[in-house]
Scaffold this active site. Structure first.
Site, PDB file in Angstrom:
ATOM      1  N   ARG A 100     -38.593  -4.496  -6.272  1.00  0.00           N
ATOM      2  CA  ARG A 100     -37.460  -3.430  -6.499  1.00  0.00           C
ATOM      3  C   ARG A 100     -36.136  -3.581  -6.088  1.00  0.00           C
ATOM      4  NH1 ARG A 100     -37.614   0.566  -3.996  1.00  0.00           N
ATOM      5  NH2 ARG A 100     -37.482   2.225  -5.393  1.00  0.00           N
TER       6      ARG A 100
ATOM      7  N   CYS B 152     -37.493 -18.916  -7.686  1.00  0.00           N
ATOM      8  CA  CYS B 152     -36.560 -19.923  -8.342  1.00  0.00           C
ATOM      9  C   CYS B 152     -35.504 -18.836  -9.068  1.00  0.00           C
ATOM     10  CB  CYS B 152     -37.037 -20.642  -9.182  1.00  0.00           C
ATOM     11  SG  CYS B 152     -38.294 -21.960  -8.471  1.00  0.00           S
TER      12      CYS B 152
HETATM   13  N1  LLP Z   1     -46.464  11.250 -11.794  1.00  0.00           N
HETATM   14  C1  LLP Z   1     -45.935  10.726 -12.949  1.00  0.00           C
HETATM   15  C2  LLP Z   1     -46.134  11.352 -14.177  1.00  0.00           C
HETATM   16  C3  LLP Z   1     -45.112   9.401 -12.629  1.00  0.00           C
HETATM   17  O1  LLP Z   1     -44.745   8.764 -13.712  1.00  0.00           O
HETATM   18  C4  LLP Z   1     -45.071   8.808 -11.305  1.00  0.00           C
HETATM   19  C5  LLP Z   1     -44.194   7.989 -11.136  1.00  0.00           C
HETATM   20  C6  LLP Z   1     -45.360   9.719 -10.104  1.00  0.00           C
HETATM   21  C7  LLP Z   1     -46.151  10.853 -10.669  1.00  0.00           C
HETATM   22  C8  LLP Z   1     -44.995   9.339  -8.709  1.00  0.00           C
HETATM   23  O2  LLP Z   1     -43.907   9.080  -8.625  1.00  0.00           O
HETATM   24  P1  LLP Z   1     -43.215   9.177  -6.886  1.00  0.00           P
HETATM   25  O3  LLP Z   1     -43.753  10.399  -6.204  1.00  0.00           O
HETATM   26  O4  LLP Z   1     -44.120   8.047  -6.413  1.00  0.00           O
HETATM   27  O5  LLP Z   1     -41.932   8.859  -7.060  1.00  0.00           O
HETATM   28  N2  LLP Z   1     -41.733   2.036  -9.891  1.00  0.00           N
HETATM   29  C9  LLP Z   1     -40.909   2.786  -9.460  1.00  0.00           C
HETATM   30  C10 LLP Z   1     -41.215   3.941  -9.642  1.00  0.00           C
HETATM   31  C11 LLP Z   1     -41.682   4.260 -10.857  1.00  0.00           C
HETATM   32  C12 LLP Z   1     -42.546   5.569 -10.702  1.00  0.00           C
HETATM   33  C13 LLP Z   1     -43.290   5.786 -12.012  1.00  0.00           C
HETATM   34  N3  LLP Z   1     -43.868   7.151 -12.117  1.00  0.00           N
HETATM   35  C14 LLP Z   1     -39.976   2.406  -8.037  1.00  0.00           C
HETATM   36  O6  LLP Z   1     -40.709   1.225  -7.525  1.00  0.00           O
HETATM   37  O7  LLP Z   1     -39.398   3.442  -7.635  1.00  0.00           O
END
Ligand code: LLP
Length: 463
Positions: A359, A390
């Site tokens: 992240r 690296c």
């Molecule tokens: N619903 C859908 C359709 C989503 O695409 C996501 C997250 C969630 C729910 C859950 O969202 P949350 O409550 O966890 O924010 N990898 C990134 C975030 C991308 C999330 C993608 N979708 C990060 O590390 O911040």
């Protein structure tokens, strides 16, 4: 916080753990005789037995966060048409975690075959599972149909036709929600903002594609339109963004009732509820506050339009998994590097990095850390915590006020790593991915064991 500020060069010192929901640390983390414990287990004992790096989840804390969402939504929507909470498995999913979610009364929002299978291994049947994704495979669709998932969240016209065809070939009817893009730009980094027009997700309300999709579903004998879905992004602090998006979705729903005499029974507001990563981050709204606001939006909209109350669901991931977990690392090389004005910067290398937490490199996210094997001395030094990969961008914490007497072998704990840490981990530089431990009532156990070199070589056909 990570809100894509160009350079998060802030001198952050981590607060000592406090037993509060809003704090940075899981609620069952404390310092006892100088050593930090999680779920009643000393981090020094965890590291002796399980090694580092390792993710440690405070089981009670994660269950409590799931329960708070469930209760908050039940309370807020009890006088409307009720609500469901689907945990977004992409944040972090294992069979153990899925069992906790099932026991706490949540469904699971999945977006791949393996997430579906993991949920079923935890005892889920289709009724409390949703299938997402902007490019679902035939295998995923077929398996989800066999399971009888509560809904498919359809992301495009092409996918709508594909699900209709597969359902028809199997003499089944698929319940579908349509993921609509509302034009609302919200969330932390551009890469986690998902409802503006120029990106890959959803069916645009503005251009009329969403409306076209609705009519096409209503015409398809193998599809049943159960709901509209809107996920606007992640790490959203501003409740108004949800309001703007909800207004568009509720507006579309009432238009459909008016023009086509079809009552779309459900609305899903997706995930995106923010958490804290450092002590200087704004304290986000609580589940109760988010739930109350969502209910208010729905109530206002049905008063204005005269439509019936929809059943509402949400899909929080980060706000359940994120704050419950810390990553433990061992300190290795320490280097003081000369920088401008005859100053130096201290670089402390740990035994993980961008392979277990992408992240910071991907979104410029900021984290913090505490030494957890001995209590802090008075003196602190601005320190950069870096990984062992690296890449010079392999930074875990940019500028941390860390104990000056830090030394090789010390253990560092980085909080708020439960969401999108292990689930986005890689084997870069052929590092085995760390395992995930659950700590509760003085006991620890693997949820997902750590990889070893043999695990990696097992996939190499020439080994
Ligand atoms: N619903 C859908 C359709 C989503 O695409 C996501 C997250 C969630 C729910 C859950 O969202 P949350 O409550 O966890 O924010 N990898 C990134 C975030 C991308 C999330 C993608 N979708 C990060 O590390 O911040």
């Amino acid at each position: 916080m990570e809100q894509s500020k160009e350079s998060p060069l802030v001198n952050i010192s981590a607060s000592e753990p406090q037993q509060s929901y809003e704090g940075l640390w899981p609620t069952n983390v404390k310092r006892e005789n100088g050593v930090i414990s999680i779920g009643g287990v000393l981090t020094t004992d965890i590291v002796r037995t399980y090694g580092t790096p390792v993710y440690v989840i405070d089981e009670e804390d994660m269950r409590m966060r799931a329960r708070r969402w469930k209760n908050a939504m039940d309370d807020a929507f009890s006088s409307l048409a009720g609500a469901d909470v689907f945990y977004a498995g992409k944040a972090f999913l294992s069979v153990g975690v899925a069992k906790w979610m099932r026991e706490e009364g949540l469904g699971i929002d999945t977006c791949s075959l393996a997430e579906l299978v993991t949920a079923t291994k935890a005892g889920y049947t289709g009724e409390m599972l949703g299938l997402h994704g902007n490019n679902k495979s035939i295998e995923e669709i077929t398996y989800a149909l066999e399971l009888g998932v509560k809904h498919f969240v359809i992301d495009s016209l092409a996918e709508l036709d594909l699900v209709a065809r597969i359902a028809q070939e199997n003499n089944m009817i698929a319940n579908v929600m349509l993921r609509v893009t509302t034009g609302v730009h919200a969330g932390g980094h551009e890469y986690i903002s998902t409802a503006h027009e120029d990106q890959k997700f959803g069916l645009s309300v503005t251009t009329g594609v969403a409306r076209l999709a609705i009519e096409r579903v209503l015409d398809a004998s193998s599809l049943r339109l159960v709901g509209l879905h809107s996920h606007i992004g992640s790490q959203i602090l501003n409740i108004n963004a949800f309001k703007e998006a909800a207004d568009v979705v509720m507006g579309l729903r009432s238009q459909v009732l008016h023009d086509l005499n079809y009552d779309i029974r459900e609305i899903d507001f997706g995930g995106g509820y923010a958490i804290r990563y450092t002590d200087i981050d704004e304290v986000p709204p609580t589940p109760e506050e988010y739930a109350h606001e969502l209910a208010k939006i729905v109530r206002e909209s049905i008063c204005q339009t005269g439509a019936s109350a929809p059943h509402v669901s949400i899909e929080p991931g980060r706000s359940i998994a994120g704050p419950s977990c810390v990553t433990l690392y061992s300190v290795g090389t320490i280097k003081d590097v000369a920088i401008a004005d005859e100053k130096h910067r201290r670089y402390v290398s740990i035994d993980g990095g961008m392979s277990d937490n992408i992240r910071p490199a991907l979104y410029g996210s900021n984290y913090t850390a505490l030494r957890c094997n001995r209590a802090s001395s008075e003196e602190k030094e601005v320190t950069r915590i870096v990984g062992k990969h690296c890449e010079s961008g392999d930074i875990v914490v940019h500028d941390l006020a860390l104990d000056k007497d830090v030394q090789a072998g010390d253990i560092l704990a980085v909080p708020a790593t439960g969401a999108y840490g292990r689930s986005m981990a890689s084997n870069y530089n052929m590092l085995p991915r760390p395992g995930v431990i659950a700590a509760k009532d003085g006991q620890v156990r693997w949820l997902v064991r750590c990889e070893n070199v043999n695990d990696l070589l097992n996939l190499d056909v020439d080994a």
